[in-house]
Design an enzyme around this catalytic site. Structure first.
Site, PDB file in Angstrom:
ATOM      1  N   GLU A 213     -57.844 -47.042-100.366  1.00 11.04           N
ATOM      2  CA  GLU A 213     -58.590 -47.444 -99.167  1.00 11.04           C
ATOM      3  C   GLU A 213     -60.033 -47.827 -99.475  1.00 11.04           C
ATOM      4  O   GLU A 213     -60.602 -48.681 -98.787  1.00 11.04           O
ATOM      5  CB  GLU A 213     -58.558 -46.314 -98.129  1.00 11.04           C
ATOM      6  CG  GLU A 213     -57.209 -46.105 -97.480  1.00 11.04           C
ATOM      7  CD  GLU A 213     -56.310 -45.142 -98.234  1.00 11.04           C
ATOM      8  OE1 GLU A 213     -55.200 -44.834 -97.743  1.00 11.04           O
ATOM      9  OE2 GLU A 213     -56.718 -44.683 -99.338  1.00 11.04           O
TER      10      GLU A 213
ATOM     11  N   PHE B  43     -51.251 -32.414 -88.873  1.00  4.77           N
ATOM     12  CA  PHE B  43     -51.061 -32.989 -90.196  1.00  4.77           C
ATOM     13  C   PHE B  43     -51.800 -34.325 -90.309  1.00  4.77           C
ATOM     14  O   PHE B  43     -51.692 -35.178 -89.431  1.00  4.77           O
ATOM     15  CB  PHE B  43     -49.563 -33.208 -90.462  1.00  4.77           C
ATOM     16  CG  PHE B  43     -49.271 -33.887 -91.776  1.00  4.77           C
ATOM     17  CD1 PHE B  43     -49.568 -33.262 -92.979  1.00  4.77           C
ATOM     18  CD2 PHE B  43     -48.724 -35.160 -91.805  1.00  4.77           C
ATOM     19  CE1 PHE B  43     -49.310 -33.890 -94.181  1.00  4.77           C
ATOM     20  CE2 PHE B  43     -48.471 -35.800 -93.011  1.00  4.77           C
ATOM     21  CZ  PHE B  43     -48.765 -35.160 -94.206  1.00  4.77           C
ATOM     22  N   GLN B  44     -52.557 -34.467 -91.360  1.00  5.77           N
ATOM     23  CA  GLN B  44     -53.367 -35.662 -91.633  1.00  5.77           C
ATOM     24  C   GLN B  44     -54.334 -35.987 -90.496  1.00  5.77           C
ATOM     25  O   GLN B  44     -54.598 -37.154 -90.208  1.00  5.77           O
ATOM     26  CB  GLN B  44     -52.476 -36.868 -91.960  1.00  5.77           C
ATOM     27  CG  GLN B  44     -51.799 -36.744 -93.328  1.00  5.77           C
ATOM     28  CD  GLN B  44     -51.181 -38.030 -93.820  1.00  5.77           C
ATOM     29  OE1 GLN B  44     -50.802 -38.897 -93.035  1.00  5.77           O
ATOM     30  NE2 GLN B  44     -51.053 -38.154 -95.134  1.00  5.77           N
TER      31      GLN B  44
ATOM     32  N   LYS C 229     -52.134 -42.501 -82.326  1.00  7.79           N
ATOM     33  CA  LYS C 229     -50.799 -43.054 -82.585  1.00  7.79           C
ATOM     34  C   LYS C 229     -50.037 -43.315 -81.286  1.00  7.79           C
ATOM     35  O   LYS C 229     -49.341 -44.328 -81.154  1.00  7.79           O
ATOM     36  CB  LYS C 229     -50.001 -42.108 -83.480  1.00  7.79           C
ATOM     37  CG  LYS C 229     -48.653 -42.674 -83.919  1.00  7.79           C
ATOM     38  CD  LYS C 229     -47.960 -41.782 -84.941  1.00  7.79           C
ATOM     39  CE  LYS C 229     -46.664 -42.433 -85.432  1.00  7.79           C
ATOM     40  NZ  LYS C 229     -45.997 -41.590 -86.465  1.00  7.79           N
TER      41      LYS C 229
ATOM     42  N   MET D 168     -77.186 -46.918-117.065  1.00  5.21           N
ATOM     43  CA  MET D 168     -78.475 -46.668-116.429  1.00  5.21           C
ATOM     44  C   MET D 168     -78.857 -45.192-116.534  1.00  5.21           C
ATOM     45  O   MET D 168     -80.028 -44.854-116.748  1.00  5.21           O
ATOM     46  CB  MET D 168     -78.458 -47.119-114.969  1.00  5.21           C
ATOM     47  CG  MET D 168     -79.822 -47.070-114.301  1.00  5.21           C
ATOM     48  SD  MET D 168     -81.037 -48.176-115.059  1.00  5.21           S
ATOM     49  CE  MET D 168     -80.690 -49.703-114.174  1.00  5.21           C
TER      50      MET D 168
END
Length: 616
Positions: free
Chosen positions: A75, A137-138, A187, A503
């Site tokens: 993602e 969940f999630q 959802k 760096m």
């Protein structure tokens, strides 16, 4: 036309209207309504990954002929790709993820887009509305998590709200000061039945960006420009986002003032123009940094007096009056008090300043900057950007980047990661046009380059796109090369491979007595794996080939042009070139963190001598 669309001359993105003739209602699911809304706002490409909560949206997405979905491998890649798409095209970038970890993986690119004012709409699935707050969940409160790093965000729990929210999200993201907007959709809202018609009625009573500057402030700014002896036009990324580069050139040539363009503003003014004195900042050119320090007037256009430009703030430009123009009133006076604050769109501000300066000239008030240019020219000649070739005959990273820029086809877009290679890319590639330089300026996000280049190439398929990355950055998001290979997105990647986090290693060299703690990438602890030192782990050529790319390697200066030409000639697949460069090369000039810009070092142990007569 939005500010970001003006920036590159891109086709205007359809603007959601607040009323007018509506289409006939369609009886659809909330998920179908989402996809139809994306079609109507002109979202041509969406970068994302499906998952449980967002899955209802992926079913109607399969049938859309107007929205292309690019299945990324992480993602974070989706978010940076949407950013690269937006920066290159001037359109709103779109990314999509599921709830919980899918959404939280977008946090870094959302924060990155927020710092760099990139128009982005991130769409996330959320658990069913009745389960919100139950630690389902999630589940993650992505609205709460991203509130400090978005321009605005929405939680949608009703299917009928989806078209209005999508229209508002795109409008907010692309107008005023651009930025990311999050749309989190439950959802059950995606699964519910609803009707879709377009355009929706938008109601944003608190959102009224000021674009037209105040005439009195413009007149005051013009007077200061003609009265000044040592003015500087300090130009940031806002000028590119406003599509104001043509106006900037007129203003600069009208006044004859020197122009310095920030890291985010590169390309706003041609690097080759005689009025351009370089990039300011911690690793800016000596001339640009010193011009700001010794100026008696700074005209700041679409920039925010970032700490990397100012150095120690209370010692920055001590003799300068400030004209500060910005679309965001919160930026004016935030770091440096403005003598003349101007709130407005940079294109309108500069256009009005041109007229006001012309009026001053017609009345006999014209600035004389001849003594100022004598100083500027002397600094430019005495302290030019440059580099030394390694004594052992190995590849110089600066030379590699310089030759990539010189051999690149016209209109090539360059995306850089973060670190030494980013600064060398800013210095040693010439940027003549806006939207040809993409980088993570505010957040400094390692891993930005490859997915951002992917997004830029998806949006501008006719342009060559080079990602210039470090071996450290590359190992954070290189999985998106698989995405490129499978989706016919043939970017080119230059890995500036010095075997270290360059760096950070440079700082350890300068400030930590050369104690290189955890910055070497090409070997493990010798007491665990004594044979690892000097090996290539991973082998970037083999890794790239495994992901469907052409893998090349260059280790010798005499092969440099041939390898770059080969990479430029391959346009049917992504190409990755592993450039093995000298590990001790450093970025110069440099102002150490927390010190005054007066303490700029042109090279190691080389402090410029400006003479006492310039300190008046």
């Amino acid at each position: 036309m939005t500010m970001t669309e003006q920036a590159t001359g891109a086709h205007p993105q359809p603007r959601p209207r607040s009323g007018g003739q509506q289409s006939a209602p369609e009886h659809v699911t909330g998920a179908k309504s989402l996809i139809r809304s994306l079609e109507e706002v002109g979202a041509e490409t969406v970068f994302g990954i499906p998952g449980g909560a967002i899955l209802p949206a992926y079913d109607p997405l399969m049938d859309s002929t107007r929205v292309r979905h690019v299945l990324v491998r992480h993602e974070q890649g989706a978010g940076h790709a949407a950013t690269g798409y937006a920066q290159a095209t001037g359109r709103v970038g779109v990314c999509m993820a599921t709830s919980g970890p899918g959404a939280t993986n977008l946090v870094t690119p959302i924060a990155d887009a927020h710092m760099d004012s990139v128009p982005l709409v991130a769409i996330t699935g959320q658990v069913a509305s009745k389960a919100i707050g139950t630690d389902a969940f999630q589940e993650a409160d992505i609205v709460g998590i991203t509130m400090p790093i978005t321009k605005h965000n929405f939680l949608v729990t009703k299917a009928e709200d989806i078209p209005r929210v999508i229209a508002q999200a795109f409008h907010i993201a692309s107008t005023g000061r651009p930025g990311p907007v999050l749309v989190d959709i439950a959802k059950d809202a995606l699964q519910a039945k609803t009707t879709f018609s377009w355009p929706p009625v938008m109601d944003l009573p608190g959102y009224r960006p000021v674009t037209k500057p105040h005439a009195k402030q413009i007149r005051e700014g013009a007077k200061l420009i003609t009265q000044a002896k040592r003015p500087v036009l300090y130009v940031g990324g806002g000028v590119i986002k406003a599509g104001a580069t043509a106006e900037l050139k007129v203003l600069a040539e009208l006044t004859g003032a020197p122009v310095t363009t920030t890291l985010m503003g590169l390309g706003a003014f041609p690097d080759s123009h005689p009025l351009h004195v370089g990039m300011p900042g911690m690793h800016g050119s000596v001339t640009a940094v010193t011009a700001l320090q010794k100026a008696d007037l700074i005209v700041a256009l679409g920039t925010r007096f970032d700490d990397r430009v100012t150095g120690k703030l209370d010692s920055f430009a001590p003799h300068a009056k400030i004209v500060h123009a910005d679309i965001d009133p919160a930026e004016i006076g935030k770091n440096r008090a403005a003598d003349v604050p101007i709130v407005g769109d940079a294109r309108e501000v500069i256009a009005d300043l041109i007229q006001a300066v012309q009026k001053e000239h017609s009345e006999g008030h014209q600035g004389d900057y001849s003594a100022w240019w004598k100083d500027l020219s002397r600094w430019r000649e005495t302290y030019p950007l440059g580099y030394d070739l390694p004594a052992d005959g190995s590849l110089s990273p600066q030379q590699v980047i310089e030759r990539i820029g010189q051999l690149a086809p016209e209109n090539t877009i360059f995306a850089a990661g973060v670190g030494q290679h980013q600064m060398w890319s800013a210095h040693f590639i010439q940027y003549e046009k806006p939207a040809t330089w993409l980088n993570s300026g505010g957040a400094g996000t390692m891993g930005y380059a490859v997915p951002a280049a992917m997004g830029a190439k998806a949006g501008m398929p006719g342009n060559t796109v080079w990602a210039i990355d470090g071996d450290g950055c590359f190992q954070m998001t290189n999985q998106e090369l698989t995405t490129c290979a499978l989706n016919n997105i043939p970017i080119k990647v230059a890995i500036i491979n010095n075997g270290a986090l360059g760096m950070v290693r440079q700082w350890q060299t300068l400030f930590y007595n050369q104690r290189y703690s955890n910055t070497v990438l090409h070997s493990g602890p010798e007491d665990i794996n004594p044979d690892a030192k000097g090996t290539r782990v991973p082998d970037f050529v083999k890794l790239s080939e495994a992901m469907g790319c052409v893998g090349l390697r260059c280790e010798r200066p005499e092969d440099l042009d041939k390898v770059i030409a080969e990479a430029n000639s391959i346009n049917d697949r992504p190409v990755v070139v592993d450039f093995i460069v000298h590990e001790d090369a450093m970025v110069w000039p440099m102002v150490a963190a927390g010190t005054s810009n007066d303490e700029i070092m042109a090279a190691r142990d080389v402090r410029p001598d400006f003479g006492d007569n310039e300190d008046d």
